[in-house]
Scaffold this motif. Structure first.
Motif, PDB file in Angstrom:
ATOM      1  N   THR A   1      -1.875  -4.791   0.116  1.00  8.73           N
ATOM      2  CA  THR A   1      -1.043  -3.101   0.679  1.00  8.73           C
ATOM      3  C   THR A   1       0.608  -3.505   0.760  1.00  8.73           C
ATOM      4  OG1 THR A   1      -1.782  -3.376   2.990  1.00  8.73           O
ATOM      5  CG2 THR A   1      -3.372  -2.419   1.049  1.00  8.73           C
ATOM      6  N   CYS A   2       1.181  -4.000   1.783  1.00 13.28           N
ATOM      7  CA  CYS A   2       2.900  -3.990   2.449  1.00 13.28           C
ATOM      8  C   CYS A   2       3.497  -4.980   2.043  1.00 13.28           C
ATOM      9  CB  CYS A   2       1.740  -3.446   3.861  1.00 13.28           C
ATOM     10  SG  CYS A   2       1.199  -1.973   4.038  1.00 13.28           S
ATOM     11  N   GLY A   3       2.602  -6.203   2.229  1.00 15.25           N
ATOM     12  CA  GLY A   3       3.199  -7.500   1.365  1.00 15.25           C
ATOM     13  C   GLY A   3       4.835  -7.793   0.732  1.00 15.25           C
ATOM     14  N   LYS A   4       5.371  -7.714   1.786  1.00 16.21           N
ATOM     15  CA  LYS A   4       6.812  -8.289   1.370  1.00 16.21           C
ATOM     16  C   LYS A   4       7.376  -6.521   0.573  1.00 16.21           C
ATOM     17  CE  LYS A   4       6.554 -12.930  -0.545  1.00 16.21           C
ATOM     18  NZ  LYS A   4       6.543 -13.991  -1.382  1.00 16.21           N
ATOM     19  N   LYS A   5       7.274  -5.506   1.315  1.00 18.66           N
ATOM     20  CA  LYS A   5       7.972  -4.264   0.945  1.00 18.66           C
ATOM     21  C   LYS A   5       8.862  -4.059   2.244  1.00 18.66           C
ATOM     22  CE  LYS A   5       3.854  -1.908  -1.336  1.00 18.66           C
ATOM     23  NZ  LYS A   5       3.125  -1.184  -1.730  1.00 18.66           N
ATOM     24  N   PHE A   6       8.143  -4.624   2.621  1.00 21.28           N
ATOM     25  CA  PHE A   6       9.791  -4.843   4.160  1.00 21.28           C
ATOM     26  C   PHE A   6      10.044  -5.834   4.835  1.00 21.28           C
ATOM     27  CE2 PHE A   6       6.011  -1.382   4.685  1.00 21.28           C
ATOM     28  CZ  PHE A   6       6.436  -0.591   5.004  1.00 21.28           C
ATOM     29  N   ILE A   7       9.579  -6.926   4.673  1.00 25.03           N
ATOM     30  CA  ILE A   7       9.877  -8.566   5.552  1.00 25.03           C
ATOM     31  C   ILE A   7      10.197  -9.122   3.483  1.00 25.03           C
ATOM     32  CG2 ILE A   7       9.761 -10.040   6.831  1.00 25.03           C
ATOM     33  CD1 ILE A   7       8.670  -8.469   8.294  1.00 25.03           C
ATOM     34  N   HIS A   8      11.099  -9.568   2.625  1.00 27.85           N
ATOM     35  CA  HIS A   8      11.255 -10.101   1.957  1.00 27.85           C
ATOM     36  C   HIS A   8      11.082 -12.189   1.978  1.00 27.85           C
ATOM     37  CE1 HIS A   8      11.636  -6.244  -0.230  1.00 27.85           C
ATOM     38  NE2 HIS A   8      12.894  -6.030   0.859  1.00 27.85           N
ATOM     39  N   ARG A   9      11.862 -12.653   3.426  1.00 26.82           N
ATOM     40  CA  ARG A   9      11.071 -13.408   3.603  1.00 26.82           C
ATOM     41  C   ARG A   9       9.734 -14.036   3.390  1.00 26.82           C
ATOM     42  NH1 ARG A   9      14.834 -16.458   7.746  1.00 26.82           N
ATOM     43  NH2 ARG A   9      14.092 -18.862   7.853  1.00 26.82           N
ATOM     44  N   THR A  10      10.532 -15.378   2.688  1.00 24.87           N
ATOM     45  CA  THR A  10       8.216 -15.959   2.619  1.00 24.87           C
ATOM     46  C   THR A  10       7.868 -16.085   4.291  1.00 24.87           C
ATOM     47  OG1 THR A  10       8.637 -16.824   1.082  1.00 24.87           O
ATOM     48  CG2 THR A  10       7.165 -18.179   1.823  1.00 24.87           C
TER      49      THR A  10
END
Length: 533
Positions: A302-311
């Motif tokens: 639901t929120c993956g890589k929407k706020f923190i784009h780092r792997t």
């Protein structure tokens, strides 16, 4: 004759020659299969094409001849028709309602995409059904008794060891099968030596803790010798089966076997103690890890890589920071309320030292951590927060001194001139096990997932998707219990550090007293008398 040039006024386009039109017509013929209108095989096709065009393209097929006069007349007709409004072709319409958005979207998908979508739905359904079956079996075994829970753990250890050692066995099957004798035999011998040592030590501890079983101690004292005998026999057989041309490879396999034993038997060494210390110390950690796994998944999608784009982790690229943080938050919240609920049942909280094959009601004087108590939050923490926020926080009370007398502290009254602020106080009515649950929840969220990352690294190294297919939709047992192994060990360490020292009990002290000589018994009694007075 040379092709004549005529200007075309259609849509203000540049003039075109009849030779250009011929070339375009020939190109169109190639795309249609290279047939001309004078070919009888194409007459039927061209007629049907003209009819379907609704009159717009009537006469186009007549320009396929090489007669320049016909081509010129066609150009005249087309230029004249450009100035005349041509009625649009009509089409029959029906009163049927437009399709639903979902059905329209599905109709626009390619057959391959539809198949992939249906396959994904089947996998999700299979995972849910398998998960519900596993939860039902877990609850049933949990209510059957401690002995059956221990039997479940033993079966899981066997299957986990099998899955992990099979990884390298399948990778090097040809080399192992042809050159290394008794390879699988020695692997399983190492496993059963470890299991016997672990379980025999646990059994001896249980016998020492139960005065009714002290008569078995004369047999239990042989357990260490038997464990060492099995170890030496396995050690000798392993060295004897080494081949001169494959020693390095066999040592690598031996190291892998030892690592697998550390992951399975080593980390689960004290899980039996957790079960008999109270089933809550077995059930709560398992549910915390399951909750973290589920909530991390939903937080990630639901929120993956929407706020923190780092792997988040290269070993598992699908993991995200949002999933890791969201899973931790919901795990702590779930553990806070679940621990309070489980503390209500004596079946969960009461320890036992009896081997009962039929479930019976447990009665005990519950430990203090399972009874509701009033806990005061450290007042120093509120000094770091602005007073305006402290007043808004629920259950926070401002304590004042009366007439500057520090021995006379009471709740502040607004407008009282003889009162002065002293500190902030927050009283919580909680069950202390909830505080322990927060500690275990943090471990389940911050450390236990790295057991899953290790499993991902193993699968990536050997190019496999799952360790096995024993659980439909989930893979192997290692795919589901990779985080549970270190969690069980952490629970035992937490219990012995912050709850109770399990190595000390009245029954064990009596057992140790019987092992003392006459003089040592007298000294022991004298010391006990001095302590009691």
């Amino acid at each position: 004759p040379a092709p004549t040039q005529r200007k075309s006024t259609t849509n203000g386009k540049a003039p075109r020659t009849t030779s250009t039109m011929k070339n375009n017509t020939r190109s169109s013929l190639r795309r249609r299969g290279g047939r001309r209108d004078d070919d009888p095989r194409s007459s039927q096709h061209n007629d049907s094409a003209d009819e379907s065009a609704g009159g717009v393209g009537v006469g186009i097929t007549s320009v396929l001849s090489d007669d320049s006069t016909n081509m010129s007349s066609f150009l005249d007709n087309s230029s004249n028709s450009s100035d005349t409004a041509t009625p649009a072709p009509t089409s029959t319409t029906t009163n049927s309602s437009p399709p639903a958005p979902s059905s329209r979207m599905r109709r626009e998908m390619s057959p391959k995409a539809i198949s992939k979508d249906e396959s994904r739905l089947r996998k999700v359904a299979t995972r849910i059904i398998s998960g519900l079956i596993m939860i039902s079996l877990f609850i049933g075994i949990l209510l059957s008794g401690h002995v059956y829970v221990c039997a479940l753990v033993f079966v899981l250890e066997v299957l986990l060891f099998r899955e992990l050692v099979t990884v390298r066995y399948n990778a090097f099957f040809d080399r192992i099968d042809q050159t290394i004798p008794l390879f699988r035999t020695t692997q399983w011998m190492w496993f059963f030596v470890s299991i016997f040592y672990t379980y025999s030590e646990f059994a001896v501890e249980m016998i020492k803790g139960n005065t009714k079983l002290h008569y078995l101690l004369e047999y239990a004292q042989w357990a260490p010798l038997l464990s060492f005998s099995l170890y030496t026999g396995t050690f000798v057989l392993t060295i004897a089966t080494m081949q001169t041309g494959h020693i390095k490879f066999q040592l690598n396999q031996l190291c892998w076997t030892i690592v697998v034993l550390c992951l399975t038997v080593g980390q689960l060494k004290y899980i039996m103690h957790n079960i008999y210390n109270g089933l809550i110390w077995f059930t709560l950690p398992i549910l915390l890890v399951i909750t973290n796994d589920i909530m991390a998944y939903f937080s990630g999608i639901t929120c993956g890589k929407k706020f923190i784009h780092r792997t988040f982790m290269q070993l598992s690229p699908n993991k995200t920071w949002e999933g890791f943080i969201g899973g931790g938050f919901f795990t702590v919240l779930f553990g806070w309320y679940l621990s309070r609920y489980l503390a209500k049942f004596t079946w969960m909280t009461c320890p036992t030292n009896q081997f009962m094959f039929f479930p019976h009601q447990l009665e005990c004087e519950g430990e203090n951590i399972f009874h509701e108590a009033t806990t005061y939050f450290p007042s120093q923490a509120f000094d770091l927060v602005p007073q305006a926020l402290n007043r808004l926080w629920p259950n926070v009370v401002e304590i004042c001194s009366v007439d500057r007398d520090l021995s006379n502290l009471t709740a502040c009254i607004s407008g009282a001139s003889n009162q002065k602020h002293h500190h902030w106080e927050m009283a919580l009515s909680i069950v202390p096990i909830q505080l322990h649950a927060i500690s275990l929840s943090l471990f389940a969220s911050l450390v236990a997932p790295f057991g899953g990352f290790l499993a991902s690294a193993i699968k990536r190294a050997y190019g496999i998707k799952d360790f096995d297919s024993i659980i439909p939709g989930h893979g192997g047992l290692m795919d589901r219990f990779d985080c549970q192994l270190i969690m069980a060990l952490a629970t035992w360490v937490h219990y012995n550090t912050f709850v109770k020292i399990t190595t000390v009990s009245v029954s064990k002290l009596l057992y140790m007293y019987k092992l003392l000589g006459e003089e040592e018994r007298k000294q022991f009694l004298e010391k006990i008398t001095q302590i009691s007075t």
